[in-house]
Design a protein around this motif. Structure first.
Motif, PDB file in Angstrom:
ATOM      1  N   PHE A 302       0.994  -1.034  -0.218  1.00 14.52           N
ATOM      2  CA  PHE A 302      -0.151  -0.079   0.108  1.00 14.52           C
ATOM      3  C   PHE A 302       0.841   0.998  -0.367  1.00 14.52           C
ATOM      4  O   PHE A 302       2.047   1.174   0.651  1.00 14.52           O
ATOM      5  N   ASP A 303       0.332   2.561  -0.345  1.00 12.32           N
ATOM      6  CA  ASP A 303       1.090   3.778   0.032  1.00 12.32           C
ATOM      7  C   ASP A 303       0.377   4.707   0.379  1.00 12.32           C
ATOM      8  O   ASP A 303      -0.732   4.888   0.523  1.00 12.32           O
ATOM      9  N   ILE A 304       0.811   4.652   1.686  1.00 14.63           N
ATOM     10  CA  ILE A 304       0.138   5.846   2.713  1.00 14.63           C
ATOM     11  C   ILE A 304       1.541   6.639   2.594  1.00 14.63           C
ATOM     12  O   ILE A 304       2.633   7.030   3.079  1.00 14.63           O
TER      13      ILE A 304
ATOM     14  N   VAL B 295       5.579   2.276  11.652  1.00  9.92           N
ATOM     15  CA  VAL B 295       5.776   0.982  11.671  1.00  9.92           C
ATOM     16  C   VAL B 295       4.460  -0.182  11.175  1.00  9.92           C
ATOM     17  O   VAL B 295       5.558  -0.715   9.974  1.00  9.92           O
ATOM     18  N   PHE B 296       3.854  -0.378  10.915  1.00 12.68           N
ATOM     19  CA  PHE B 296       3.264  -0.122   9.700  1.00 12.68           C
ATOM     20  C   PHE B 296       3.829  -0.487   8.085  1.00 12.68           C
ATOM     21  O   PHE B 296       4.223  -1.716   7.298  1.00 12.68           O
ATOM     22  N   LYS B 297       4.661   0.612   8.014  1.00 10.77           N
ATOM     23  CA  LYS B 297       5.265   0.655   6.527  1.00 10.77           C
ATOM     24  C   LYS B 297       6.105  -0.590   6.922  1.00 10.77           C
ATOM     25  O   LYS B 297       6.308  -1.321   5.673  1.00 10.77           O
ATOM     26  N   SER B 298       7.127  -0.686   7.418  1.00 10.22           N
ATOM     27  CA  SER B 298       8.255  -1.709   7.548  1.00 10.22           C
ATOM     28  C   SER B 298       7.806  -2.687   7.804  1.00 10.22           C
ATOM     29  O   SER B 298       8.588  -3.668   7.826  1.00 10.22           O
ATOM     30  N   LEU B 299       6.795  -3.035   8.739  1.00  2.00           N
ATOM     31  CA  LEU B 299       6.307  -4.089   9.169  1.00  2.00           C
ATOM     32  C   LEU B 299       5.639  -5.119   7.629  1.00  2.00           C
ATOM     33  O   LEU B 299       5.928  -6.697   7.317  1.00  2.00           O
ATOM     34  N   THR B 300       5.281  -4.189   6.375  1.00  2.00           N
ATOM     35  CA  THR B 300       4.503  -4.919   5.544  1.00  2.00           C
ATOM     36  C   THR B 300       5.137  -4.957   4.021  1.00  2.00           C
ATOM     37  O   THR B 300       5.285  -5.904   3.573  1.00  2.00           O
TER      38      THR B 300
END
Lengths: 307, 307
Positions: A302-304, B295-300
């Motif tokens: 996803f991109d945020i 954190v969610f970005k780096s998690l997935t």
């Protein structure tokens, strides 16, 4: 040798709600090798089989450029045999038969020309057997990966702790991580386990994906949501083979590259469960794999943009 | 009105292995509203409370720019009360007390000026109550989201099926999806449920994350691996509030944007479980949220380049 694999080459007999497999090719090293072969990595298997093991199976593995010359054949012995029945939910199973046969006295010998592998993958075996392989190497591999299970925690805890000190990456499932650490939280479990030796830990959660931990980071790879899981046997080994094969191919052992490796492992494992045993993984094309990797991308990326 | 929420505003009393909460503010609409308020969305709550409900709680909600004028106070009634005890694994719980009180005869009235909301979030209530709210609107919202649970499947199946036909997005947990569809595979379950009305389905898997389905696509959002889950109460509602609030803020109802919305929901829910009840979510700053999204970005997120 890019990837040296030590593990079982076996017969499996599987019952699921979808049918019965009959006696087919199985074993951790078989799945690991087949997964790694999809990554064009020079892979050698160290294992043991009996006189009843068909040459056609060895030929099939060799046709995938897997070196089978490290598989010892004991002519007057029988090959390791496992039979099991999966329940309707496909998440739990009963073991119907375990015949160790030639595995009982397995004394692995790493061929002389394989003693400087780039990566060593120690499949789920007695910790003393895993240690014996490590001791035969001329120098430490770039990466030592070890798989184990609750049985060895119950019966050979001290030996397991001993070999674990020499391991870089441990792969276990969530229940085993909890048993090993006596912690319910997988984050706490990971911290405790990484104090036992491995600097990196993979916790496999089956249909719920897998977690990759090191001291500072955590990464999560989902399992592919599937309409039907036909036969889960070998999924964890395929995952391990894809993971270690990708690292052996790319020769990059950073956490960022391990993220990619775990996605390759997950993608390959998602094929294994589609048919009995090795059937699906053995017929896989590079295009199949690339298509599945695209599915994993759209499943999780996803991109945020944050200010 | 950006987001119109119908749901409970309640008292909870929670026991966990970490301690006892005493009687505190709870209720689905409370958590949904607080999550949505983090997205700067004009949010109004339709609910019912008793004469025992403290004005300070209403003031706190209003201070977060949540419109509480749709919360009916029944002076001679008592507020809905739930007491529960979580087991050691924090994944299962026993209900100790459920006192419906004023909720028993809840007859929701949507204030006249709220009858054209952009998004309607129907919290977990009797399907006839959910339907009654839909019927009061002047025109169909851009998006109708409905949450429900196994209790309504067991006792009011026909009424649930009736309201479901008018819903865009359904949120339920994995066991409820299996019960509703009579399918074990969540992929098969999702297909069957989307034939019942909603074009989009969210299956919540607690610590194992959440799946987002529409006819052609599937997306997976993990839950954040945590050292301790202090109190899971309200996590699902916080998730729903973050999801619907993000969509109301961005006014983009594409699947790609729903992916972002589900990550916002997951990030917000990961705060709720850190303290009792609303304590953590009510004190949250925008910076906290942005850090957690990172954190969610780096998690997935991973990058794999295919030829």
């Amino acid at each position: 040798m890019g990837l040296l694999v030590v593990g079982t080459v076996a017969f499996d007999q599987i019952e699921t709600p979808f049918g019965k497999s009959g006696k087919i090719l199985g074993g951790a090293a078989t799945f690991i090798g087949l997964a790694s072969s999809m990554l064009d990595v020079k892979t050698g298997l160290v294992s043991v089989i009996g006189g009843d093991f068909p040459q056609t199976y060895l030929d099939m593995l060799a046709s995938k450029h897997i070196d089978v010359s490290g598989i010892e054949r004991i002519e007057n012995g029988k090959t390791f045999f496992w039979a099991g029945r999966y329940h309707n939910d496909m998440n739990s199973r009963d073991t119907l038969t375990t015949e160790l046969n030639v595995l009982e006295n397995f004394n692995p010998v790493v061929p002389a020309e394989w003693r400087e592998p780039q990566i060593l993958m120690l499949g789920n075996l007695h910790p003393l057997v895993q240690k014996a392989v490590l001791n035969q190497l001329n120098k430490r591999p770039k990466l030592v990966i070890l798989d184990t299970m609750n049985f060895w925690m119950d019966h050979t805890w001290n030996e397991l702790m001993d070999v674990l000190k020499e391991v870089d990456i441990l792969t276990i499932n969530d229940e085993e991580a909890r048993q090993m650490s006596k912690e319910y939280s997988l984050v706490k479990a990971a911290k405790k386990i990484m104090e036992m030796g491995p600097h990196t830990l993979i916790i496999k959660k089956g249909e719920h994906g897998a977690l990759l931990f090191n001291e500072n980071s955590v990464f999560f790879a989902p399992a592919l949501p599937l309409e039907d899981v036909f036969d889960p046997t070998g999924a964890g080994d395929t995952f391990a083979g894809g993971f270690s094969g990708f690292l052996a191919k790319t020769r990059n052992y950073s956490f960022e590259n391990m993220k990619r490796a775990i996605i390759y492992g997950s993608a390959l494992a998602s094929f294994t469960v589609e048919k009995f045993g090795i059937e699906r993984i053995a017929e896989l094309t590079e295009e199949d794999l690339n298509d599945r990797l695209d599915v994993f991308k759209s499943l999780t990326n996803f991109d945020i943009e944050l200010d």
